[in-house]
Design a protein around this motif. Structure first.
Motif, short mmCIF file in Angstrom:
data_model
loop_
_atom_site.label_atom_id
_atom_site.label_comp_id
_atom_site.label_asym_id
_atom_site.label_seq_id
_atom_site.Cartn_x
_atom_site.Cartn_y
_atom_site.Cartn_z
N CYS A 154 -9.61 -3.10 -2.59
CA CYS A 154 -8.86 -1.82 -2.67
C CYS A 154 -7.51 -2.01 -3.17
CB CYS A 154 -8.56 -1.03 -1.43
SG CYS A 154 -10.10 -0.18 -0.74
N SER A 171 -6.93 1.95 0.71
CA SER A 171 -6.29 0.77 1.34
C SER A 171 -5.53 1.35 2.45
CB SER A 171 -5.34 0.21 0.48
OG SER A 171 -4.60 -0.87 0.81
N TYR A 185 1.38 4.03 -3.15
CA TYR A 185 0.62 5.37 -2.78
C TYR A 185 1.80 6.31 -2.96
CZ TYR A 185 -1.22 9.03 0.13
OH TYR A 185 -1.95 10.31 0.38
N THR A 191 0.78 -1.21 0.08
CA THR A 191 0.04 -0.02 0.00
C THR A 191 0.85 1.30 -0.12
OG1 THR A 191 -1.68 -1.05 1.17
CG2 THR A 191 -1.84 1.14 1.31
N ALA A 233 0.98 -4.83 -5.36
CA ALA A 233 -0.35 -4.71 -4.79
C ALA A 233 -1.07 -6.03 -5.34
CB ALA A 233 -1.23 -3.37 -5.78
N SER A 266 -6.56 -1.14 -7.38
CA SER A 266 -5.31 -0.13 -7.53
C SER A 266 -4.46 -0.84 -8.63
CB SER A 266 -4.56 0.35 -6.16
OG SER A 266 -4.11 -0.89 -5.62
N ILE A 306 -3.14 0.59 -12.11
CA ILE A 306 -1.78 0.94 -12.37
C ILE A 306 -1.28 0.10 -13.79
CG2 ILE A 306 0.43 0.53 -11.61
CD1 ILE A 306 -0.46 1.04 -8.81
N GLY A 364 -5.91 5.44 -9.30
CA GLY A 364 -5.01 4.65 -8.56
C GLY A 364 -4.66 5.20 -7.24
N LYS A 365 -4.53 6.43 -7.26
CA LYS A 365 -4.07 7.10 -5.84
C LYS A 365 -5.13 6.76 -4.85
CE LYS A 365 -2.79 10.71 -3.04
NZ LYS A 365 -3.77 11.43 -2.00
N PHE A 374 -7.46 4.43 -4.65
CA PHE A 374 -7.62 3.11 -4.31
C PHE A 374 -6.53 2.80 -3.09
CE2 PHE A 374 -10.35 2.38 -7.76
CZ PHE A 374 -11.44 1.76 -7.35
N THR A 375 -5.34 3.37 -3.41
CA THR A 375 -4.48 3.31 -2.52
C THR A 375 -4.65 3.95 -1.36
OG1 THR A 375 -2.89 4.73 -3.57
CG2 THR A 375 -2.58 2.60 -4.05
N ALA A 423 -12.67 8.47 -2.24
CA ALA A 423 -12.04 7.15 -1.82
C ALA A 423 -12.55 6.97 -0.53
CB ALA A 423 -10.61 7.29 -2.05
#
Length: 568
Positions: free
Chosen positions: A411, A447, A363, A359, A504, A415, A419, A440-441, A443-444, A391
């Motif tokens: 999550c 997470s 991130y 994560t 991930a 992500s 990516i 993507g950011k 979902f991270t 998010a």
């Protein structure tokens, strides 16, 4: 386990909890500034070599009746793309004939040299950064990213040191010290006379950040009832989200790295001043043979929550009877080794290591290189902060209805999918690439929200801070490794994305083996986790008959139920 009942008796999530959670969460507004500060403090302004001339460029431009940008072509060659001036080379001799050249000319044969007289930095985006002050460009460029790596190394050290210290000396004590450490050393960093001094101050500040985050999370979780943990944990994470946007505003307003450094650290003095109001974790006090202090804290909470009738009923005997099993267990000392001794705790620790590392790895791989998007860095910071809002609401819904385990898996996996998808988007489609990066950011970020709450619920009280420190250490290793992976794009452009996404996906597989904790009381001892692990996995009530072993109970005058919280 009976401590959950005591919290309900003294008001549940009452006035005290509202104040307590709000005050502990406020520093989160500045924690984003600490973690992402390098984007602005070490921003890279547009730059080029100082020209080979004794006259100022303005005077020369006036003499030749040309604009300054055209005049620079006499001194600075174009970069390999041909679209802008080279940042690290200059002509050995001025090429005056280039001023009157109408067509194209192959300048690759002209003799060039490095920036032996230093660089000129554009001040339209940043008035001063560590990069422009210490010339961290060209061959010195890796030192710019080294600042962030060293800072994350400090965060890593803090996770190791302060995680163990808080289990020994208490959450409140270490948290107060961390506020003071960050306030003093963070502001001192703005006075750094050299690159080395600044890195040292940033590393020590990173240690304090770990102490604040880890102990803040534990102190919140250990004073709130089971049923409100999800909502509180998710909503308080919005402080970090808004902190990202505050950072963008402060950086846009100040533009000078020393001023920005002071402004984001000075509020810690305020947090230090009011942190003495916090109540130490009553769970921790009881488990460390300080039951009298725990009782005083519970009485104080009852008064603030307007439950004065409970004060006379809640005695030392009642407290000890509710936590007799935990008190017995606390006579043993615990270390990081206990995170791997028993089967269930070992499985939890291994899985959480993978989740935290991946994560943080993904991130910070996305969040620490905002200048690559070709958009204003201040706007990108606001956008990256804003995507956290939906998010986190998504995380709240997932955590409440699907549970912790499913939320964590989803999550991480989504992500990774985003990516990977960005690999196949052409470089020219910058808008789409930026949009996917934001998703993507998001979902991270979700997470991160999930794993902070999840970890606090998985580890028992006796080793909760040690466990939080251990897995947070893995996260810091991920955040230290993330910038280094970006260098691999010189080998193969898609390689960093493949590594981020692959990590991930792997972590989402590990998350499948974690037990579910939705609506389950916090475990206090290692035995609670080991004995009740099958029930945590199956989502059923805990074994009957546990309550009948208690001596004195606040609920003794009521009919005892065989399941649910009263069975504890």
């Amino acid at each position: 386990m009976g401590f959950t009942d005591l919290l309900e008796e003294v008001g549940g999530f009452g006035r005290y909890q509202w104040i307590h959670v709000t005050l502990i969460s406020l520093p989160g507004l500045m924690m984003a500034s600490q973690n992402l500060l390098n984007n602005f403090v070490s921003g890279v302004p547009t730059h080029h070599c100082n020209p080979v001339t004794n006259q100022s460029l303005d005077d020369l431009a006036f003499s030749f009746q040309v604009d300054k940008q055209q005049l620079l072509k006499v001194f600075i060659p174009p970069d390999p793309s041909g679209n802008r001036l080279d940042r690290c080379r200059r002509y050995v001799e001025p090429q005056w004939h280039l001023l009157h050249l109408n067509g194209s000319l192959n300048v690759s044969q002209l003799q060039t040299e490095g920036c032996v007289d230093g660089w000129s930095f554009d001040q339209s985006e940043f008035s001063a950064t560590t990069v422009s002050e210490w010339d961290l460009v060209c061959s010195m460029r890796p030192l710019k990213q080294m600042i962030q790596t060293i800072y994350m190394g400090g965060v890593l050290a803090g996770a190791i040191i302060y995680g163990g210290l808080s289990d020994r000396f208490g959450r409140k004590t270490v948290l107060i010290w961390s506020y003071l450490q960050l306030a003093v050393l963070g502001c001192s960093a703005a006075l750094s006379p050299s690159y080395t001094a600044y890195c040292i101050f940033r590393a020590l500040s990173g240690m304090a950040v770990s102490g604040i985050i880890l102990n803040g999370v534990s102190l919140k979780v250990e004073w709130i009832p089971t049923k409100t943990r999800t909502v509180v944990g998710t909503l308080t994470s919005f402080f970090f989200t808004f902190g990202q946007m505050i950072l963008a505003g402060l950086a846009y307003w100040l533009r000078d790295w020393r001023k920005l450094q002071v402004v984001v650290c000075a509020p810690q003095f305020l947090f230090f001043a009011y942190s003495w109001w916090y109540a130490e974790s009553a769970r921790w006090l009881v488990l460390n043979r300080q039951s009298e202090k725990a009782l005083k804290s519970l009485h104080r909470v009852a008064r603030i929550n307007q439950k004065p009738e409970i004060i006379n009923k809640l005695t030392l005997e009642v407290l000890k009877s509710h936590m007799s099993k935990e008190i017995e267990s606390s006579r043993a000392s615990f270390t990081a080794v206990d995170l791997l001794k028993t089967r269930r705790i070992r499985r939890i620790s291994i899985c959480l290591v993978a989740v935290w590392f991946s994560t943080s790895f993904a991130y910070y791989g996305l969040a620490m290189d905002l200048q690559k998007f070709g958009v204003s860095i201040y706007l990108m910071q606001i956008i990256f902060g804003a995507v956290d809002i939906p998010a986190k609401f998504m995380a709240l819904g997932l955590l409440s209805y699907l549970g912790r385990r499913v939320s964590q898996v989803l999550c991480l996996f989504l992500s990774a999918v985003i990516i990977f998808a960005n690999i196949f988007v052409p470089t020219e489609m910058q808008t789409l690439r930026t949009t996917l990066a934001c998703l993507g950011k998001a979902f991270t970020s979700a997470s991160f929200t999930t794993v902070y709450l999840y970890t606090g619920e998985l580890y028992p009280t006796v080793i909760r801070q040690t466990g939080m420190g251990f897995v947070s250490m893995m996260a810091r290793i991920g955040s230290m490794a993330a910038p280094a992976v970006l260098i691999l794009d010189e080998v193969f452009p898609a390689l960093p994305s493949i590594i981020y996404g692959g990590a991930a996906v792997l972590a989402s597989g590990f998350a499948c083996f974690l037990p579910e904790t939705l609506n389950k009381p916090l475990p206090d001892t290692i035995e609670d986790v080991e004995e009740n692990s099958s029930h945590l996995d199956d989502g059923v009530a805990l074994k009957e008959g546990v309550a009948t072993e208690d001596g004195v109970s606040l609920k003794g005058i009521k009919e005892k139920e065989g399941t649910g919280l009263n069975a504890l």
